[in-house]
Design a protein around this motif. Structure first.
Motif, PDB file in Angstrom:
ATOM      1  N   MET A   1       1.022  -1.087  -0.212  1.00 50.16           N
ATOM      2  CA  MET A   1      -0.323   0.255  -0.089  1.00 50.16           C
ATOM      3  C   MET A   1       0.681   1.060   0.415  1.00 50.16           C
ATOM      4  O   MET A   1       1.780   1.513   0.682  1.00 50.16           O
ATOM      5  N   ALA A   2       0.948   2.051  -0.759  1.00 51.92           N
ATOM      6  CA  ALA A   2       1.562   3.534  -0.799  1.00 51.92           C
ATOM      7  C   ALA A   2       0.989   4.549   0.214  1.00 51.92           C
ATOM      8  O   ALA A   2       0.155   4.246   1.337  1.00 51.92           O
ATOM      9  N   GLU A   3       1.919   5.013   0.526  1.00 51.02           N
ATOM     10  CA  GLU A   3       1.699   6.135   1.431  1.00 51.02           C
ATOM     11  C   GLU A   3       0.573   6.974   1.115  1.00 51.02           C
ATOM     12  O   GLU A   3       1.253   7.601   0.367  1.00 51.02           O
ATOM     13  N   PRO A   4       0.333   7.028   2.568  1.00 50.49           N
ATOM     14  CA  PRO A   4      -0.937   8.372   2.454  1.00 50.49           C
ATOM     15  C   PRO A   4      -0.444   9.486   2.195  1.00 50.49           C
ATOM     16  O   PRO A   4       0.822   9.579   2.726  1.00 50.49           O
ATOM     17  N   LEU A   5      -1.023  10.436   1.854  1.00 49.78           N
ATOM     18  CA  LEU A   5      -1.133  11.888   1.020  1.00 49.78           C
ATOM     19  C   LEU A   5      -0.523  12.566   2.681  1.00 49.78           C
ATOM     20  O   LEU A   5      -2.536  12.602   3.450  1.00 49.78           O
ATOM     21  N   LYS A   6       0.050  13.515   3.133  1.00 48.24           N
ATOM     22  CA  LYS A   6      -0.062  13.847   4.211  1.00 48.24           C
ATOM     23  C   LYS A   6      -0.037  15.768   3.888  1.00 48.24           C
ATOM     24  O   LYS A   6       0.574  16.141   3.294  1.00 48.24           O
ATOM     25  N   VAL A   7      -1.381  16.242   4.537  1.00 48.56           N
ATOM     26  CA  VAL A   7      -1.436  17.472   4.305  1.00 48.56           C
ATOM     27  C   VAL A   7      -1.429  18.275   5.420  1.00 48.56           C
ATOM     28  O   VAL A   7      -2.347  18.012   6.293  1.00 48.56           O
ATOM     29  N   PRO A   8      -0.825  19.397   5.560  1.00 48.51           N
ATOM     30  CA  PRO A   8      -1.271  20.505   7.444  1.00 48.51           C
ATOM     31  C   PRO A   8      -2.593  20.945   6.889  1.00 48.51           C
ATOM     32  O   PRO A   8      -3.127  21.256   5.672  1.00 48.51           O
ATOM     33  N   ALA A   9      -3.089  21.135   7.919  1.00 51.60           N
ATOM     34  CA  ALA A   9      -4.192  20.677   7.664  1.00 51.60           C
ATOM     35  C   ALA A   9      -4.512  22.623   7.816  1.00 51.60           C
ATOM     36  O   ALA A   9      -5.962  22.211   7.155  1.00 51.60           O
ATOM     37  N   THR A  10      -3.808  23.605   7.391  1.00 51.49           N
ATOM     38  CA  THR A  10      -4.020  25.142   7.055  1.00 51.49           C
ATOM     39  C   THR A  10      -4.843  24.444   5.604  1.00 51.49           C
ATOM     40  O   THR A  10      -4.998  25.588   4.521  1.00 51.49           O
ATOM     41  N   GLU A  11      -3.595  23.976   4.536  1.00 54.49           N
ATOM     42  CA  GLU A  11      -3.101  24.073   3.539  1.00 54.49           C
ATOM     43  C   GLU A  11      -4.656  23.141   3.738  1.00 54.49           C
ATOM     44  O   GLU A  11      -5.335  23.804   2.132  1.00 54.49           O
ATOM     45  N   PHE A  12      -4.897  21.852   4.332  1.00 55.98           N
ATOM     46  CA  PHE A  12      -6.830  21.451   3.554  1.00 55.98           C
ATOM     47  C   PHE A  12      -7.535  21.831   3.701  1.00 55.98           C
ATOM     48  O   PHE A  12      -8.629  22.221   2.707  1.00 55.98           O
ATOM     49  N   ALA A  13      -7.322  22.839   4.689  1.00 55.82           N
ATOM     50  CA  ALA A  13      -8.389  23.949   4.915  1.00 55.82           C
ATOM     51  C   ALA A  13      -8.912  24.947   3.487  1.00 55.82           C
ATOM     52  O   ALA A  13     -10.135  25.092   3.135  1.00 55.82           O
ATOM     53  N   ARG A  14      -8.096  25.698   3.721  1.00 56.07           N
ATOM     54  CA  ARG A  14      -7.484  26.359   2.226  1.00 56.07           C
ATOM     55  C   ARG A  14      -8.246  25.902   0.633  1.00 56.07           C
ATOM     56  O   ARG A  14      -8.972  25.901  -0.023  1.00 56.07           O
ATOM     57  N   LYS A  15      -7.601  24.792   0.459  1.00 55.73           N
ATOM     58  CA  LYS A  15      -7.397  23.540  -0.616  1.00 55.73           C
ATOM     59  C   LYS A  15      -8.568  22.477  -0.088  1.00 55.73           C
ATOM     60  O   LYS A  15      -8.287  21.765  -1.606  1.00 55.73           O
ATOM     61  N   PHE A  16     -10.144  22.692   0.347  1.00 56.55           N
ATOM     62  CA  PHE A  16     -10.444  21.639   0.441  1.00 56.55           C
ATOM     63  C   PHE A  16     -10.751  21.172  -1.029  1.00 56.55           C
ATOM     64  O   PHE A  16     -11.219  19.940  -1.108  1.00 56.55           O
ATOM     65  N   THR A  17     -11.381  21.977  -2.022  1.00 56.98           N
ATOM     66  CA  THR A  17     -12.219  21.283  -3.153  1.00 56.98           C
ATOM     67  C   THR A  17     -10.710  20.700  -3.920  1.00 56.98           C
ATOM     68  O   THR A  17     -11.284  19.382  -4.485  1.00 56.98           O
ATOM     69  N   THR A  18      -9.979  20.899  -3.942  1.00 54.58           N
ATOM     70  CA  THR A  18      -8.448  20.016  -4.426  1.00 54.58           C
ATOM     71  C   THR A  18      -8.500  19.098  -3.836  1.00 54.58           C
ATOM     72  O   THR A  18      -8.289  17.949  -4.798  1.00 54.58           O
ATOM     73  N   PHE A  19      -8.471  18.727  -2.864  1.00 54.39           N
ATOM     74  CA  PHE A  19      -8.023  17.461  -2.131  1.00 54.39           C
ATOM     75  C   PHE A  19      -9.610  16.379  -2.039  1.00 54.39           C
ATOM     76  O   PHE A  19      -9.357  15.507  -1.865  1.00 54.39           O
ATOM     77  N   ARG A  20     -10.782  17.562  -2.320  1.00 60.57           N
ATOM     78  CA  ARG A  20     -12.056  16.197  -2.242  1.00 60.57           C
ATOM     79  C   ARG A  20     -11.711  15.255  -3.444  1.00 60.57           C
ATOM     80  O   ARG A  20     -12.904  14.496  -3.921  1.00 60.57           O
ATOM     81  N   GLU A  21     -11.190  16.474  -4.321  1.00 62.38           N
ATOM     82  CA  GLU A  21     -10.712  15.474  -5.943  1.00 62.38           C
ATOM     83  C   GLU A  21     -10.110  14.365  -5.896  1.00 62.38           C
ATOM     84  O   GLU A  21      -9.793  13.429  -6.161  1.00 62.38           O
ATOM     85  N   GLN A  22      -8.803  14.766  -4.730  1.00 65.13           N
ATOM     86  CA  GLN A  22      -7.089  13.639  -4.748  1.00 65.13           C
ATOM     87  C   GLN A  22      -7.383  12.639  -3.965  1.00 65.13           C
ATOM     88  O   GLN A  22      -7.280  11.478  -4.098  1.00 65.13           O
ATOM     89  N   VAL A  23      -8.922  12.613  -3.213  1.00 62.49           N
ATOM     90  CA  VAL A  23      -8.988  11.945  -2.413  1.00 62.49           C
ATOM     91  C   VAL A  23      -9.740  10.297  -2.638  1.00 62.49           C
ATOM     92  O   VAL A  23      -8.793   9.161  -2.406  1.00 62.49           O
ATOM     93  N   GLN A  24     -10.247  11.213  -4.374  1.00 65.98           N
ATOM     94  CA  GLN A  24     -10.774   9.884  -4.482  1.00 65.98           C
ATOM     95  C   GLN A  24      -9.544   8.737  -4.998  1.00 65.98           C
ATOM     96  O   GLN A  24      -9.473   7.352  -5.241  1.00 65.98           O
ATOM     97  N   SER A  25      -8.396   9.139  -5.766  1.00 65.82           N
ATOM     98  CA  SER A  25      -7.479   8.584  -6.563  1.00 65.82           C
ATOM     99  C   SER A  25      -6.417   7.816  -5.409  1.00 65.82           C
ATOM    100  O   SER A  25      -5.786   7.094  -4.937  1.00 65.82           O
ATOM    101  N   ALA A  26      -6.367   8.411  -4.236  1.00 66.50           N
ATOM    102  CA  ALA A  26      -5.465   8.411  -2.964  1.00 66.50           C
ATOM    103  C   ALA A  26      -5.892   7.652  -2.320  1.00 66.50           C
ATOM    104  O   ALA A  26      -5.258   6.371  -1.719  1.00 66.50           O
ATOM    105  N   GLY A  27      -6.836   7.945  -2.188  1.00 63.98           N
ATOM    106  CA  GLY A  27      -7.832   6.702  -0.588  1.00 63.98           C
ATOM    107  C   GLY A  27      -8.366   7.475   0.546  1.00 63.98           C
ATOM    108  O   GLY A  27      -9.220   7.296   1.260  1.00 63.98           O
ATOM    109  N   VAL A  28      -6.977   7.903   0.624  1.00 64.73           N
ATOM    110  CA  VAL A  28      -6.563   8.612   2.587  1.00 64.73           C
ATOM    111  C   VAL A  28      -5.558  10.054   2.328  1.00 64.73           C
ATOM    112  O   VAL A  28      -4.783   9.401   1.520  1.00 64.73           O
TER     113      VAL A  28
END
Length: 84
Positions: A1-28
């Motif tokens: 299993m690949a290493e999950p993508l790690k994102v700082p909370a501030t970046e996650f909050a600012r770019k939620f829509t981007t991560f909403r798309e990325q999580v579909q391929s990343a899984g976690v």
């Protein structure tokens, strides 16, 4: 299993829509703060898998109801050796 993508909370909050798309391929996606994991964002498939695992951990199997193949695997198992 690949290493999950790690994102700082501030970046996650600012770019939620981007991560909403990325999580579909990343899984976690692990959300971090001060280099510590504070939570995770799961794809729908990973969330279903999580629910399935939680459901299974509460299942009870009686020894008398166990099939012969499973019983043999348990009896022939060795501590510290993972099954295939």
């Amino acid at each position: 299993m690949a290493e999950p993508l790690k994102v700082p909370a501030t970046e996650f909050a600012r770019k939620f829509t981007t991560f909403r798309e990325q999580v579909q391929s990343a899984g976690v996606i692990e959300v971090t703060a001060h280099n510590r994991t504070i939570g995770g964002f799961l794809s729908a498939a990973e969330l279903q898998h999580y629910h399935d695992m939680k459901k299974r951990e509460r299942e009870v199997i009686r020894v008398r109801d166990m099939d012969d193949e499973t019983m043999a695997l348990i009896q022939n198992s060795e501590y510290g050796i993972a099954s295939e």
